[in-house]
Design an enzyme around this catalytic site. Structure first.
Site, short mmCIF file in Angstrom:
data_model
loop_
_atom_site.label_atom_id
_atom_site.label_comp_id
_atom_site.label_asym_id
_atom_site.label_seq_id
_atom_site.Cartn_x
_atom_site.Cartn_y
_atom_site.Cartn_z
N GLY A 1 93.86 -51.66 20.50
CA GLY A 1 93.06 -52.87 20.44
C GLY A 1 91.62 -52.63 20.83
N ASP B 1 104.88 -49.42 21.42
CA ASP B 1 104.08 -48.74 22.43
C ASP B 1 104.78 -47.54 23.06
OD1 ASP B 1 101.66 -48.93 24.44
OD2 ASP B 1 103.47 -48.64 25.63
N ALA C 1 99.22 -47.65 24.78
CA ALA C 1 98.91 -47.31 23.39
C ALA C 1 98.46 -48.56 22.63
CB ALA C 1 100.13 -46.70 22.71
N ASP C 2 99.15 -49.67 22.84
CA ASP C 2 98.73 -50.93 22.23
C ASP C 2 97.34 -51.34 22.69
OD1 ASP C 2 100.85 -51.78 20.54
OD2 ASP C 2 102.03 -52.35 22.27
N LEU C 3 97.12 -51.28 23.99
CA LEU C 3 95.85 -51.74 24.55
C LEU C 3 94.69 -50.87 24.06
CD1 LEU C 3 97.12 -52.46 28.16
CD2 LEU C 3 96.51 -54.17 26.43
#
Length: 399
Positions: free
Chosen positions: A185, A152, A180-182
């Site tokens: 997703g 991230d 960035a991860d969220l």
């Protein structure tokens, strides 16, 4: 034996998702689908499970049980867990049988890993032509840096987000959550829903790809077009908006208040409420105020420092200027407005007992206003908690 043994409902009720992901981007996508009623089978390695099971502290350690990571608890509600070693014949056979019955497969392995395990996109389509595959990578599966590992904070930097986040260009900062991860997703779950809708028409699944890089570039918004159209590079400017003024965080006598004066009408209301001439030199229009940002900030700060926070918020509300305080996490979760939106849910965890989790951000209503949001949620599973349930379900599928 059905996977849904709790009677949970939702728009995706009956949709089976095989979740091969770990860490955050993929698990967050799976959790979003699970919140909508899908049956999520989280496939974890028998040796330790999802990486986030050991990401801590903080950990919660119940009596006579292994510790639980609060990080893992944040991204894995409404899932079943089965422990499979995909390097063994048994693991691969079980996965193949799951894919046969699945509607969706999620994966965020490094590019090529799933192929080497025998489950390339072509092979998955052979097993089940109707399945939708979501593949999340760090920087994309192709291109000159395709297959590069993605984490991230590295992605926040590489994708430009950190360059315009922080107090100044010399003090760039990451966003305080793994954004960035969220976002990857969220984009991934959005793509899955679109592909499922298309499958309703065509009868065939699709491979949906996104990445941490793509997810951040996808939300550059005005910072992106500021460069692509105007040729200007945005920089970190602290807690004040680069294109709207006044819009930001201002000190009070005992704290701080945020305001958003996003139109000329609001500017005139603001000025009337605080005895300011709206046509002061350099302040008559938003472009002028942006060009004179330092002077505007100084003027507003001088006025706001004469007020305590709560009376100032009351006054801003009375004159119709959008405003708010900066709450810490405890204040957010103790706020009645947060509770009223269903953003806290209680679940029964296998080892922790009753725990409270941040809840799903979506609510559903009938046209007459009756709320039909599902409130029955599964706790994040302990590793391999549903091995027997999932294997019994697979045996039923063979008969």
């Amino acid at each position: 034996m059905p996977l849904n043994t709790t009677g949970r409902t939702g728009p995706l009720e009956g949709t089976v998702v095989v979740d091969l992901t770990r860490a955050l981007a993929g698990p967050h996508a799976a959790m979003m689908l699970g919140d909508l009623g899908a049956d999520i089978i989280k496939v974890e390695t028998p040796k330790g499970g999802d990486d986030t099971r050991v990401w801590g502290p903080p950990f919660v350690t119940p009596h006579d049980a292994e510790r639980e990571s609060t990080y893992f608890l944040s991204a894995n509600r409404n899932k079943r867990s089965i422990a499979l070693d995909l390097k063994t014949d048994d693991g691969r056979e079980a996965l193949e049988r799951m894919i046969e019955r699945a509607d969706v497969v999620l994966e965020n392995f490094r590019t090529g890993v799933l192929d080497r395990l025998g489950f390339s996109p072509e092979r998955i389509a052979e097993i089940n032509p109707r399945v939708v595959v979501l593949s999340i990578s760090g920087f994309g599966h192709d291109g000159p840096e395709g297959g590069r590992s993605g984490y991230d904070q590295i992605a926040q930097g590489e994708a430009g987000l950190m360059s315009f986040t922080g107090s100044s260009p010399e003090d760039v900062q990451r966003v305080g959550v793994p954004i960035a991860d969220l976002l990857a997703g969220m984009y991934g779950a959005f793509g899955v829903l679109a592909a499922l809708r298309e499958r309703d028409r065509t009868g065939r699944g699709k491979v949906v790809r996104t990445s941490l890089l793509a997810s951040v570039v996808g939300v550059h918004a005005f910072q992106g077009t500021k460069w692509t159209v105007a040729g200007e590079i945005g920089t970190a400017q602290g807690n004040h908006h680069p294109s709207i003024c006044p819009y930001g965080l201002f000190p009070t006598s005992d704290g701080a208040v945020q305001i958003s004066v996003g139109s000329e009408g609001l500017w005139h209301r603001f000025c009337e409420g605080f005895g300011i001439d709206p046509d002061l030199e350099g302040m008559a229009t938003n472009p002028q105020r942006v060009g004179s940002r330092d002077g505007v900030i100084e003027l507003v700060s001088k006025i706001f420092r004469t007020y305590e926070t709560e009376p100032l918020l009351t006054l801003l509300d009375e004159i119709g200027v959008p405003a708010g305080k900066v709450r810490n996490i405890q204040e957010v979760y103790e706020w009645e407005q947060t509770k009223s939106q269903g953003l806290l849910v209680d679940v029964e965890h296998a080892t922790l007992g009753t725990v409270t989790l941040p809840g799903p951000p979506l609510r559903f209503f009938e046209a007459d206003g009756t709320e039909v949001t599902e409130t029955n949620h599964l706790a994040p599973p302990v590793l391999g908690a549903d091995d027997e349930l999932v294997r019994d379900w697979l045996k039923e599928a063979i008969r």
